[in-house]
Design a protein around this motif. Structure first.
Motif, PDB file in Angstrom:
ATOM      1  N   GLN A  35       0.825  -1.208   0.000  1.00 39.07           N
ATOM      2  CA  GLN A  35       0.000   0.000   0.000  1.00 39.07           C
ATOM      3  C   GLN A  35       0.861   1.262   0.000  1.00 39.07           C
ATOM      4  O   GLN A  35       0.489   2.272  -0.597  1.00 39.07           O
ATOM      5  CB  GLN A  35      -0.942   0.012   1.214  1.00 39.07           C
ATOM      6  CG  GLN A  35      -2.094  -0.970   1.112  1.00 39.07           C
ATOM      7  CD  GLN A  35      -2.967  -0.713  -0.112  1.00 39.07           C
ATOM      8  OE1 GLN A  35      -3.067  -1.542  -1.012  1.00 39.07           O
ATOM      9  NE2 GLN A  35      -3.582   0.469  -0.159  1.00 39.07           N
ATOM     10  N   SER A  68      -6.013  -7.596  -3.965  1.00 37.25           N
ATOM     11  CA  SER A  68      -6.902  -8.407  -3.107  1.00 37.25           C
ATOM     12  C   SER A  68      -7.759  -9.363  -3.937  1.00 37.25           C
ATOM     13  O   SER A  68      -7.895 -10.553  -3.608  1.00 37.25           O
ATOM     14  CB  SER A  68      -7.799  -7.499  -2.258  1.00 37.25           C
ATOM     15  OG  SER A  68      -7.024  -6.749  -1.355  1.00 37.25           O
ATOM     16  N   HIS A  69      -8.340  -8.856  -5.015  1.00 39.02           N
ATOM     17  CA  HIS A  69      -9.180  -9.713  -5.865  1.00 39.02           C
ATOM     18  C   HIS A  69      -8.331 -10.772  -6.585  1.00 39.02           C
ATOM     19  O   HIS A  69      -8.752 -11.938  -6.700  1.00 39.02           O
ATOM     20  CB  HIS A  69      -9.936  -8.870  -6.890  1.00 39.02           C
ATOM     21  CG  HIS A  69     -10.800  -9.685  -7.807  1.00 39.02           C
ATOM     22  ND1 HIS A  69     -11.942 -10.327  -7.378  1.00 39.02           N
ATOM     23  CD2 HIS A  69     -10.677  -9.997  -9.128  1.00 39.02           C
ATOM     24  CE1 HIS A  69     -12.494 -10.985  -8.382  1.00 39.02           C
ATOM     25  NE2 HIS A  69     -11.742 -10.806  -9.461  1.00 39.02           N
ATOM     26  N   ILE A  96      -5.678 -12.184  -5.546  1.00 39.30           N
ATOM     27  CA  ILE A  96      -5.333 -13.234  -4.572  1.00 39.30           C
ATOM     28  C   ILE A  96      -6.537 -14.146  -4.331  1.00 39.30           C
ATOM     29  O   ILE A  96      -6.391 -15.375  -4.222  1.00 39.30           O
ATOM     30  CB  ILE A  96      -4.829 -12.607  -3.253  1.00 39.30           C
ATOM     31  CG1 ILE A  96      -3.473 -11.920  -3.483  1.00 39.30           C
ATOM     32  CG2 ILE A  96      -4.690 -13.678  -2.163  1.00 39.30           C
ATOM     33  CD1 ILE A  96      -2.955 -11.144  -2.288  1.00 39.30           C
ATOM     34  N   ASP A  97      -7.742 -13.561  -4.268  1.00 40.66           N
ATOM     35  CA  ASP A  97      -8.948 -14.380  -4.109  1.00 40.66           C
ATOM     36  C   ASP A  97      -9.088 -15.375  -5.259  1.00 40.66           C
ATOM     37  O   ASP A  97      -9.443 -16.544  -5.052  1.00 40.66           O
ATOM     38  CB  ASP A  97     -10.189 -13.482  -4.048  1.00 40.66           C
ATOM     39  CG  ASP A  97     -10.318 -12.747  -2.719  1.00 40.66           C
ATOM     40  OD1 ASP A  97      -9.684 -13.187  -1.744  1.00 40.66           O
ATOM     41  OD2 ASP A  97     -11.037 -11.726  -2.676  1.00 40.66           O
ATOM     42  N   THR A 156     -15.896 -15.549  -3.845  1.00 41.79           N
ATOM     43  CA  THR A 156     -16.424 -14.287  -3.320  1.00 41.79           C
ATOM     44  C   THR A 156     -17.486 -13.744  -4.281  1.00 41.79           C
ATOM     45  O   THR A 156     -17.597 -14.184  -5.433  1.00 41.79           O
ATOM     46  CB  THR A 156     -15.306 -13.246  -3.173  1.00 41.79           C
ATOM     47  OG1 THR A 156     -14.813 -12.924  -4.484  1.00 41.79           O
ATOM     48  CG2 THR A 156     -14.162 -13.772  -2.318  1.00 41.79           C
ATOM     49  N   GLN A 180      -2.477 -16.251   1.882  1.00 45.87           N
ATOM     50  CA  GLN A 180      -2.785 -14.908   1.403  1.00 45.87           C
ATOM     51  C   GLN A 180      -1.604 -13.956   1.605  1.00 45.87           C
ATOM     52  O   GLN A 180      -1.259 -13.186   0.699  1.00 45.87           O
ATOM     53  CB  GLN A 180      -4.016 -14.371   2.130  1.00 45.87           C
ATOM     54  CG  GLN A 180      -4.491 -13.014   1.600  1.00 45.87           C
ATOM     55  CD  GLN A 180      -5.795 -12.580   2.248  1.00 45.87           C
ATOM     56  OE1 GLN A 180      -6.047 -12.889   3.402  1.00 45.87           O
ATOM     57  NE2 GLN A 180      -6.617 -11.858   1.509  1.00 45.87           N
ATOM     58  N   ARG A 223       0.549 -11.772  -1.189  1.00 48.53           N
ATOM     59  CA  ARG A 223       0.745 -10.311  -1.102  1.00 48.53           C
ATOM     60  C   ARG A 223       2.226  -9.980  -1.246  1.00 48.53           C
ATOM     61  O   ARG A 223       2.608  -8.977  -1.873  1.00 48.53           O
ATOM     62  CB  ARG A 223       0.197  -9.752   0.218  1.00 48.53           C
ATOM     63  CG  ARG A 223      -1.319  -9.730   0.302  1.00 48.53           C
ATOM     64  CD  ARG A 223      -1.807  -8.836   1.445  1.00 48.53           C
ATOM     65  NE  ARG A 223      -1.614  -7.426   1.164  1.00 48.53           N
ATOM     66  CZ  ARG A 223      -2.412  -6.674   0.412  1.00 48.53           C
ATOM     67  NH1 ARG A 223      -3.494  -7.207  -0.156  1.00 48.53           N
ATOM     68  NH2 ARG A 223      -2.163  -5.405   0.226  1.00 48.53           N
TER      69      ARG A 223
END
Length: 611
Positions: free
Chosen positions: A336, A427-428, A430-431, A438, A460, A464
């Motif tokens: 981030q 984030s998406h 990794i999902d 999701t 996860q 990242r």
């Protein structure tokens, strides 16, 4: 002239010999020639113009960008009997009149002024009427438009050479790469100046950089474990983060104060004053804080957010350990931080050329963070000072990073970016890799992709880490206008095609405590000052006496004697004036002012030990 300078050094400042090329710089200026001096924070830049100011006839004019910086140096100089004053907006009118009268009668050795005041016709006219011995331009990197502390007022200083052609000028800075050095020379008209470049190696600072995972808790553990009794600075990128972090540290037993441009000026001034005057205070600040701080006993500088360049990082961490004693530069960062800094850069009004330079500076900062070898080697290489051997005084030298073959994981990550249309953030992605059903995955039918669930072998946090390192190393771009979606670029092509392999670092959120290395009274852990057990009662008594004297004088404790000088007393245990005069940092004026009380205290402890 050299003998006179050495006498001033010993009798006024309390030091026996010059460090590095200080003597050469002083000789150059005393001979009436210009000089450009690059010396690290705490390296002794100020002596390079303060000694000539006392040796040469007339008044030295010191250009300084901040009132706090002026006042701090003046406090130090007046404590050793030097006639130093400043003219700035905070000086009352009747006091300004007194200072100007003393200026005209030749009773001021050094006069500190801000560049915008100095270059007014009124001020220049006053200087026409006195004997100016030299111009010292401190924080000279402020003239550089490529730098992070650019001050347009500094651009006017080149006029000094036309107005006062016979007066030598000395420009000084602690932070300047090749580009900035060249700009200082050009913009200040120093083409004929001799350039002195000292080592950028702050050997006393222990560098430590970790991945961010609950940053405030990581910071608290670091402070409690290694610097619970020390003063320090914590840097954050936003004002809100400063306020939240200061409040949180206070709630957890630390004495922490916020500092940022959004606070009332009086509150900022009050907090800065407390930080300078008191022991064991932590200041939590944005980049608005720092340049004017000359506090030598800051034992740690922490970054909760990624600095935007190595120059900024070097200058900010350089505020730790100015006294040369052990200190720590600690930082945590994450994906981030990288995305936020790139967003700030892309949304700025900078020209394309300046944006390109800012991009290069951020990439160099990321390289320092992601390196697997010695951090100091990377840091010094940036300033064109190759270090052949590993330093032994950074986290990766003490506890080397573990690496792993991340080629297959990287290819899966890059494939997932491609298969999802280069429209989504980390984030998406990794999902999808983990095979999570999701709402967003179902909405875009990403459960039907060949990359759905192919990353179940990793957690996860591990994914990242993979994405962070791919972004940091430039294999993928972040589309900052598209909510942080990742985009492939040409660099990733060989990796995707299996023509290239990649080693990734194993993330580490905490580091083992470095074992204590026992040496003399100044013994230290890496980055941490440690006094031997048997010397602690005297050490605390010396600090208490120093604080009492400081309160009597209304100055910070380190202005009386800094920690290095106190440690010198602790080691030598002088009980006479002659013996005290041999301690480094004890000049004639301070010996006369304070010598008897410190000798008496040490003598009392010696008598108790003999009983």
């Amino acid at each position: 002239m050299k003998d006179t300078a050495l006498n001033v050094l010993k009798n006024t400042f309390g030091y026996d010999t010059f460090r590095g090329f200080q003597g050469e710089v002083i000789d150059e200026v005393c001979q009436g020639r210009d000089a450009l001096v690059l010396m690290p924070t705490g390296g002794g830049k100020s002596l390079c113009f303060q000694v000539p100011a006392l040796v040469m006839p007339g008044t030295a004019i010191v250009v300084s960008p901040l009132i706090a910086l002026m006042e701090d140096q003046i406090n130090n100089l007046q404590q050793i009997g030097i006639r130093a004053e400043s003219l700035h907006s905070g000086v009352p009118f009747d006091e300004q009149m007194r200072i100007e009268q003393e200026l005209f009668t030749g009773h001021i050795d050094l006069l500190y002024v801000a560049p915008e005041r100095l270059m007014t016709e009124m001020m220049l006219h006053k200087l026409d009427q006195i004997r100016v011995s030299l111009f010292a331009i401190d924080e000279a990197h402020c003239v550089s438009q490529w730098g992070h502390d650019f001050r347009p007022e500094y651009l006017q200083l080149s006029r000094l050479t036309q107005r006062f052609p016979a007066v030598p000028r000395i420009a000084l800075t602690a932070t300047a790469d090749k580009r900035t050095r060249q700009e200082i020379v050009e913009r200040l008209g120093l083409q004929n100046a001799r350039v002195f470049i000292d080592s950028f190696n702050r050997a006393n600072i222990f560098y430590r950089i970790s991945q961010k995972k609950q940053g405030k808790q990581q910071l608290l553990r670091f402070i409690e474990k290694e610097h619970s009794e020390d003063s320090g600075i914590v840097y954050c990128l936003s004002r809100k983060r400063v306020d939240d972090t200061a409040e949180w540290l206070n709630a957890n037993g630390c004495k922490a104060l916020p500092y940022h441009a959004g606070m009332p000026a009086e509150q900022r001034k009050h907090n800065q004053h407390r930080f300078i005057q008191e022991d064991r205070v932590i200041i939590v600040a944005t980049l608005a804080f720092g340049m004017g701080i000359d506090k030598p006993d800051v034992r740690f500088v922490a970054h909760l957010d990624l600095p935007r360049s190595i120059e900024a990082y070097y200058q900010e961490t350089g505020r730790a350990g100015r006294d040369g004693l052990p200190a720590t530069a600690w930082m945590v960062y994450g994906l981030q931080d990288i995305m936020l800094l790139r967003q700030i850069r892309s949304s700025s009004n900078l020209s394309q050329e300046l944006q390109r330079v800012e991009h290069q500076k951020l990439e160099a900062m990321l390289a320092l963070c992601e390196v697997s070898g010695c951090r100091r080697q990377v840091l010094l290489e940036y300033f064109d000072e190759p270090l052949k051997e590993k330093c032994g005084n950074c986290d990766l030298c003490v506890e080397p990073a573990q690496t792993w073959d991340g080629t297959e994981a990287a290819r899966k990550a890059l494939s997932c970016v491609y298969r999802t249309g280069q429209l989504f953030g980390v984030s998406h992605l990794i999902d999808v890799l983990l095979g999570k059903q999701t709402a967003k995955v179902k909405q875009f039918h990403h459960e039907q992709l060949t990359t759905f669930g192919i990353g179940a072998d990793y957690k996860q946090a591990e994914w990242r880490s993979v994405f962070r390192q791919l972004v940091a190393r430039g294999y993928v771009n972040v589309d900052l206008e598209g909510h942080g979606s990742l985009k492939l670029n040409n660099r990733c092509r060989p990796l995707l095609k299996g023509e290239e392999s990649i080693e990734l670092r194993q993330d580490r959120y905490e580091y083992a405590t470095v074992k204590t290395i026992k040496v003399t009274a100044a013994s230290a852990e890496k980055g941490r000052l440690v006094v031997e057990e048997e010397d602690k009662p005297l050490w605390e008594a010396l600090r208490v006496l120093r604080k009492e004297l400081a309160e009597e004088q209304g100055v910070p404790a380190y202005v009386i004697f800094n920690d290095r000088t106190l440690l010198g007393m602790l080691k030598a245990k002088p009980v006479s004036h002659d013996a005290m005069s041999q301690v480094s940092g004890v000049g004639e004026f301070k010996l006369e002012q304070y010598g008897e009380r410190f000798c008496r205290l040490i003598s009392e402890f010696a008598e108790q030990a003999a009983e």
